[in-house]
Scaffold this motif. Structure first.
Motif, mmCIF file in Angstrom:
data_model
loop_
_atom_site.group_PDB
_atom_site.id
_atom_site.type_symbol
_atom_site.label_atom_id
_atom_site.label_comp_id
_atom_site.label_asym_id
_atom_site.label_seq_id
_atom_site.Cartn_x
_atom_site.Cartn_y
_atom_site.Cartn_z
ATOM 1 N N GLU A 222 3.749 -4.085 -7.205
ATOM 2 C CA GLU A 222 4.035 -5.481 -6.820
ATOM 3 C C GLU A 222 5.515 -5.825 -7.015
ATOM 4 N N ASP A 223 6.064 -5.379 -8.141
ATOM 5 C CA ASP A 223 7.487 -5.655 -8.411
ATOM 6 C C ASP A 223 8.372 -5.013 -7.346
ATOM 7 N N LEU A 224 8.048 -3.745 -7.050
ATOM 8 C CA LEU A 224 8.871 -3.034 -6.055
ATOM 9 C C LEU A 224 8.706 -3.634 -4.659
ATOM 10 N N THR A 225 7.483 -4.079 -4.354
ATOM 11 C CA THR A 225 7.248 -4.693 -3.030
ATOM 12 C C THR A 225 8.096 -5.968 -2.903
ATOM 13 N N GLN A 226 8.096 -6.750 -3.963
ATOM 14 C CA GLN A 226 8.927 -7.965 -3.933
ATOM 15 C C GLN A 226 10.412 -7.605 -3.766
ATOM 16 N N GLU A 227 10.797 -6.559 -4.474
ATOM 17 C CA GLU A 227 12.191 -6.102 -4.389
ATOM 18 C C GLU A 227 12.561 -5.697 -2.958
ATOM 19 N N VAL A 228 11.617 -5.057 -2.267
ATOM 20 C CA VAL A 228 11.853 -4.639 -0.869
ATOM 21 C C VAL A 228 12.191 -5.864 -0.017
ATOM 22 N N PHE A 229 11.413 -6.952 -0.179
ATOM 23 C CA PHE A 229 11.639 -8.138 0.660
ATOM 24 C C PHE A 229 12.900 -8.893 0.252
ATOM 25 N N LEU A 230 13.234 -8.793 -1.019
ATOM 26 C CA LEU A 230 14.492 -9.428 -1.444
ATOM 27 C C LEU A 230 15.677 -8.683 -0.834
ATOM 28 N N LYS A 231 15.589 -7.367 -0.851
ATOM 29 C CA LYS A 231 16.652 -6.553 -0.229
ATOM 30 C C LYS A 231 16.714 -6.848 1.261
ATOM 31 N N MET A 232 15.524 -6.963 1.855
ATOM 32 C CA MET A 232 15.440 -7.241 3.288
ATOM 33 C C MET A 232 16.191 -8.523 3.634
ATOM 34 N N GLU B 268 4.856 11.086 2.387
ATOM 35 C CA GLU B 268 5.176 10.014 3.339
ATOM 36 C C GLU B 268 4.195 10.046 4.528
ATOM 37 N N VAL B 269 3.997 11.248 5.072
ATOM 38 C CA VAL B 269 3.118 11.398 6.248
ATOM 39 C C VAL B 269 1.677 11.062 5.884
ATOM 40 N N ILE B 270 1.214 11.553 4.743
ATOM 41 C CA ILE B 270 -0.178 11.302 4.342
ATOM 42 C C ILE B 270 -0.433 9.812 4.139
ATOM 43 N N ILE B 271 0.497 9.128 3.476
ATOM 44 C CA ILE B 271 0.305 7.681 3.236
ATOM 45 C C ILE B 271 0.338 6.913 4.556
ATOM 46 N N LEU B 272 1.351 7.225 5.378
ATOM 47 C CA LEU B 272 1.486 6.471 6.638
ATOM 48 C C LEU B 272 0.305 6.716 7.571
ATOM 49 N N ALA C 30 11.966 0.477 1.371
ATOM 50 C CA ALA C 30 10.893 0.728 0.400
ATOM 51 C C ALA C 30 11.007 2.142 -0.176
ATOM 52 N N SER C 31 11.234 3.097 0.715
ATOM 53 C CA SER C 31 11.339 4.497 0.285
ATOM 54 C C SER C 31 12.504 4.684 -0.692
ATOM 55 N N ASN C 32 13.649 4.108 -0.348
ATOM 56 C CA ASN C 32 14.832 4.228 -1.220
ATOM 57 C C ASN C 32 14.599 3.552 -2.569
ATOM 58 N N LEU C 33 13.898 2.427 -2.539
ATOM 59 C CA LEU C 33 13.637 1.724 -3.807
ATOM 60 C C LEU C 33 12.729 2.542 -4.715
ATOM 61 N N ARG D 32 0.843 -1.215 0.000
ATOM 62 C CA ARG D 32 0.000 0.000 0.000
ATOM 63 C C ARG D 32 0.873 1.258 0.000
ATOM 64 N N TYR D 33 1.950 1.179 0.755
ATOM 65 C CA TYR D 33 2.875 2.320 0.845
ATOM 66 C C TYR D 33 3.446 2.649 -0.539
ATOM 67 N N ILE D 34 3.818 1.594 -1.263
ATOM 68 C CA ILE D 34 4.407 1.793 -2.602
ATOM 69 C C ILE D 34 3.327 2.107 -3.637
ATOM 70 N N PHE D 35 2.174 1.475 -3.465
ATOM 71 C CA PHE D 35 1.078 1.623 -4.435
ATOM 72 C C PHE D 35 0.738 3.102 -4.699
#
Lengths: 186, 259
Positions: free
Chosen positions: A49-59, A135-139, A78-81, A36-39
């Motif tokens: 979806e691609d970026l979300t997967q990338e976040v967990f791979l980096k993690m 960032e604040v509005i989404i969070l 996620a933010s940096n990606l 949702r944050y990336i969406f």
């Protein structure tokens, strides 16, 4: 919140010790939040979806070196990606990031029906905010975090979070009012 | 204290989230109502947006991909640990070789210094080694034996220096006589049997030193004759003194039985 934080910390400790089940639990817990944050920061579902997967791979690649507040660390990835994604996009198209945002604002002004707010419209109007405001509005409004949690996630004080929230809503209101597409009086 | 509009906005957003209406909240802050109303309504609308739904296929794909990457990472880690172990071995070997080299160099240097003579580069090391050996000798009789050995060593050095350059090193002469004197002094603290044996050895040492110095005397430079004569005289007198002290008329030396 504290209980959840402790549970996450336990899962992170286990995942660092190569516990596959703990790793899967972390992903299942954070996947919807990160998605949702990336969406709301990218243009379509597939990119999100691609970026979300990338976040967990980096993690998983850098989990061993993680320390401090895990959730903030994950959001930072996620933010940096997303930033890298836009940098790459703008480089590919040779269009500066600001122009993309301007274009998005322009497009939203053409599409907004009166006194409604759809998911897509919201995404477009968000592009008119600064990175921190977005960032604040989404969070806050999408993820449902409280001010103190947001302050931890973006490394700011609660006062600064309230200020960003106020200015973000003001900007959004002005952007829409200028175009006469969103009448708050109704 | 007046509240900031940012704080009031935040309070109202929280109250609306808890179930209050925008109007209810604004009625508490009439001075900010006009400014706050559009913001609260907009915030309220954002909050009511439907949450974007996640795709379960995408989640599953992420779980599979993360599992695959995790396995690769673990494999890399294991390889790294093995590599570290194998990298470590040459370090052990290198350290062992370095220590061995240091031991060999040290041992060779000490051996070379043992055969050095006054004026040689390694001679000071020889004297230091002797001091260390003396300090490491624990028994009193061992210490006396050590002093006798050192005194003999100084005599050898004198012979060598006279043979090579006809020079009698005053310092070495002094050390030779001192070592013999100190050996003699030390015997007074020994048990009788051990003392008698060592006194005999010291007497023989003095006689031998006296004879040897007389033999090399012709090779010594004339200006050093007085020095060698003094040394010969001292050796002789010391020998006589031991004899006298342990003679038939006086068969004890400092209360001990003489040889």
């Amino acid at each position: 919140m504290e209980k959840e934080k402790n549970e996450i910390n336990m899962l992170v400790i286990k995942a660092k010790e190569n516990d596959k089940a703990a790793l899967a639990s972390i992903i299942e817990h954070f996947y919807p939040k990160i998605y949702r944050y990336i969406f709301y920061k990218v243009s379509n579902k597939e990119e999100a979806e691609d970026l979300t997967q990338e976040v967990f791979l980096k993690m998983v690649k850098s989990l061993k070196n993680q320390n401090g507040y895990f959730t903030a660390w994950l959001y930072k990835i996620a933010s940096n990606l997303v930033i890298d994604f836009y940098r790459h996009q703008s480089f590919k198209k040779e269009v500066p990031f600001d122009d993309i945002k301007q274009e998005a604002i322009y497009e939203q002004s053409k599409e907004f029906p009166e006194n409604t707010l759809t998911e897509e419209q919201f995404k477009k109007v968000l592009a008119g905010l600064t990175e921190e405001q977005r960032e604040v509005i989404i969070l806050k409004f999408v993820q449902g975090y409280k001010n103190d949690e947001i302050a931890q996630l973006i490394c700011k004080s609660e006062g600064a979070v309230k200020g960003l929230q106020f200015r973000a809503l003001e900007t959004l209101k002005n952007l829409l009012k200028e175009k006469g597409q969103y009448d708050t009086e109704n | 204290m007046t509240q900031k509009i940012e704080d009031i906005l935040d309070i109202c957003l929280e109250e609306i989230k808890q179930g209050k209406t925008v109007q209810e909240c604004l009625s508490k802050y009439p001075q900010f109502a006009a400014q706050l109303k559009p913001l609260l309504e907009f915030g309220n609308k954002i909050g009511k947006l439907p949450q974007p739904q996640i795709s379960h296929e995408a989640l599953l794909s992420t779980l599979i991909e993360v599992g695959r990457v995790s396995a690769i990472e673990n494999q890399k880690k294991n390889e790294h640990i093995q590599k570290s172990f194998f990298n470590f071995r040459p370090i052990i070997i290198r350290v062992a070789v370095a220590i061995s080299i240091m031991i060999i160099i040290g041992w060779t240097t000490l051996k070379l210094s043992a055969t050095s003579f006054p004026g040689d580069f390694l001679y000071p090391l020889k004297l230091i080694t002797e001091k260390v050996r003396y300090m490491l000798t624990l028994t009193p009789e061992g210490k006396v034996e050590m002093r006798i050995t050192f005194s003999e060593e100084r005599l050898k050095e004198l012979i060598k220096t006279v043979q090579t350059g006809s020079v009698l090193d005053k310092k070495v002469v002094s050390m030779m006589l001192d070592e013999a004197r100190l050996a003699l002094n030390k015997t007074s603290f020994l048990p009788q049997e051990k003392a008698s044996y060592l006194l005999k050895k010291i007497e023989q040492l003095n006689n031998y030193q006296k004879d040897t110095l007389e033999k090399i005397k012709p090779q010594v430079r004339p200006e050093q004759e007085e020095l060698i004569n003094t040394a010969i005289e001292m050796c002789g007198e010391r020998s006589k003194w031991i004899n006298k002290m342990c003679g038939e008329d006086n068969d004890t030396y400092r209360g001990m039985r003489c040889p």
